[in-house]
Design a protein around this motif. Structure first.
Motif, short mmCIF file in Angstrom:
data_model
loop_
_atom_site.label_atom_id
_atom_site.label_comp_id
_atom_site.label_asym_id
_atom_site.label_seq_id
_atom_site.Cartn_x
_atom_site.Cartn_y
_atom_site.Cartn_z
N VAL A 93 65.60 22.23 65.46
CA VAL A 93 65.47 21.26 66.55
C VAL A 93 66.29 21.71 67.76
O VAL A 93 65.86 21.54 68.91
N GLU A 94 67.43 22.32 67.50
CA GLU A 94 68.35 22.73 68.57
C GLU A 94 67.64 23.59 69.61
O GLU A 94 67.04 24.63 69.30
N GLY A 95 67.66 23.14 70.88
CA GLY A 95 67.09 23.89 71.98
C GLY A 95 65.57 23.89 72.07
O GLY A 95 64.99 24.53 72.94
N ARG A 96 64.90 23.18 71.20
CA ARG A 96 63.44 23.18 71.12
C ARG A 96 62.84 22.17 72.10
O ARG A 96 63.42 21.12 72.35
N HIS A 97 61.66 22.48 72.64
CA HIS A 97 60.88 21.52 73.42
C HIS A 97 59.98 20.78 72.44
O HIS A 97 59.19 21.40 71.72
N ILE A 98 60.14 19.47 72.40
CA ILE A 98 59.44 18.66 71.40
C ILE A 98 58.52 17.66 72.10
O ILE A 98 58.94 16.97 73.04
N ILE A 99 57.30 17.59 71.61
CA ILE A 99 56.40 16.53 72.04
C ILE A 99 56.31 15.56 70.87
O ILE A 99 55.83 15.92 69.79
N LEU A 100 56.82 14.37 71.09
CA LEU A 100 56.82 13.31 70.09
C LEU A 100 55.48 12.58 70.18
O LEU A 100 55.09 12.13 71.27
N ILE A 101 54.78 12.47 69.07
CA ILE A 101 53.44 11.88 69.02
C ILE A 101 53.49 10.58 68.23
O ILE A 101 53.99 10.55 67.10
N LEU A 130 50.68 18.88 78.47
CA LEU A 130 52.13 18.68 78.33
C LEU A 130 52.85 19.91 77.78
O LEU A 130 54.06 20.04 77.93
N ILE A 131 52.11 20.78 77.12
CA ILE A 131 52.74 21.97 76.53
C ILE A 131 53.06 22.95 77.65
O ILE A 131 52.18 23.57 78.22
N GLN A 132 54.34 23.07 77.95
CA GLN A 132 54.80 23.92 79.05
C GLN A 132 55.49 25.20 78.56
O GLN A 132 55.68 26.13 79.33
N HIS A 133 55.89 25.22 77.30
CA HIS A 133 56.66 26.34 76.75
C HIS A 133 56.00 26.82 75.46
O HIS A 133 55.53 26.00 74.67
N PRO A 134 56.00 28.12 75.21
CA PRO A 134 55.36 28.64 74.00
C PRO A 134 56.03 28.18 72.70
O PRO A 134 55.41 28.15 71.65
N GLU A 135 57.29 27.79 72.78
CA GLU A 135 58.03 27.36 71.60
C GLU A 135 57.98 25.84 71.40
O GLU A 135 58.78 25.29 70.64
N THR A 136 57.08 25.17 72.09
CA THR A 136 56.95 23.72 71.95
C THR A 136 56.42 23.37 70.56
O THR A 136 55.56 24.07 70.03
N VAL A 137 56.96 22.29 69.99
CA VAL A 137 56.47 21.80 68.69
C VAL A 137 56.05 20.35 68.82
O VAL A 137 56.54 19.61 69.69
N LEU A 138 55.15 19.94 67.95
CA LEU A 138 54.72 18.55 67.88
C LEU A 138 55.44 17.89 66.71
O LEU A 138 55.55 18.48 65.63
N VAL A 139 55.91 16.67 66.95
CA VAL A 139 56.54 15.88 65.90
C VAL A 139 55.86 14.52 65.90
O VAL A 139 55.89 13.80 66.89
N GLY A 140 55.24 14.20 64.77
CA GLY A 140 54.53 12.93 64.65
C GLY A 140 55.38 11.86 63.99
O GLY A 140 56.08 12.12 63.01
N VAL A 141 55.31 10.65 64.56
CA VAL A 141 56.03 9.51 63.99
C VAL A 141 55.23 9.00 62.80
O VAL A 141 54.02 8.76 62.89
N TRP A 142 55.92 8.86 61.66
CA TRP A 142 55.29 8.39 60.44
C TRP A 142 54.64 7.04 60.68
O TRP A 142 55.24 6.19 61.29
#
Length: 177
Positions: A94-102, A32-44
């Motif tokens: 967060v602005e403009g970032r590619h986020i993978i929500l986990i 799923l990581i398509q962009h080098p600036e992708t971040v992971l965000v985990g749901v508590w």
């Protein structure tokens, strides 16, 4: 004379190997990581544990974030207010970032809706992609993960959650409501 037969015991327990499913999630998130600036965000909390381990195992260049659904829940009357220990922590813009929500378990979609609302309080991401360890179906909202390591069906009165042992290994916990 024959005696009435007793039906075999029905076991409503399901065995899921959380570590094996984590391996599948790791491979799925890698794709799923398509962009080098992708971040992971985990749901508590289960998703946060997963995001932490995924970020380490994927050698992510940016830190992972943690997001809470507490401020955007629509079911305070039945769940109550969450404590402040599960506050959102996003150590990046967060602005403009590619986020993978986990998340660990996707069920109705209400938690996902709440965390997306929370995420947008911090800015407008370029994209948000959802990846989950377990999808148990029965959605109340039109939310679908881009990746799920497993799809299961459980009775409405049964819950499944992810636990993390002291050594960092994952296991599932099943309970009745």
């Amino acid at each position: 004379m024959t005696s009435p037969q007793t039906p075999p015991a029905v076991h409503n327990s399901l065995h899921l190997d959380a570590e094996a499913l984590y391996g599948a999630l790791l491979n799925g998130v890698r794709r799923l990581i398509q962009h080098p600036e992708t971040v992971l965000v985990g749901v508590w909390s289960g998703g946060a544990w997963l995001a932490e381990r995924l970020a380490r195992d994927l050698a992510m260049s940016l830190p992972h974030g943690v997001i809470s659904s507490a401020l955007h829940r629509d079911d305070f009357s039945s769940r109550g207010m969450a404590s402040t220990t599960d506050a959102t922590h996003l150590p990046f813009e967060v602005e403009g970032r590619h986020i993978i929500l986990i998340d660990d378990v996707l069920y109705t979609g209400r938690t996902t809706r709440a965390v997306i609302n929370e995420l947008f309080d911090f800015g407008r991401p370029s994209s948000v992609t959802l990846a989950v360890l377990v999808d148990r179906g029965a959605r109340q909202l039109p939310i679908e993960p881009a990746f799920s390591a497993a799809r299961i069906t459980l009775p409405e009165d049964q819950r499944v959650s992810l636990d993390r042992a002291e050594d960092g290994h994952f296991q599932f916990h099943f309970s009745r409501v």
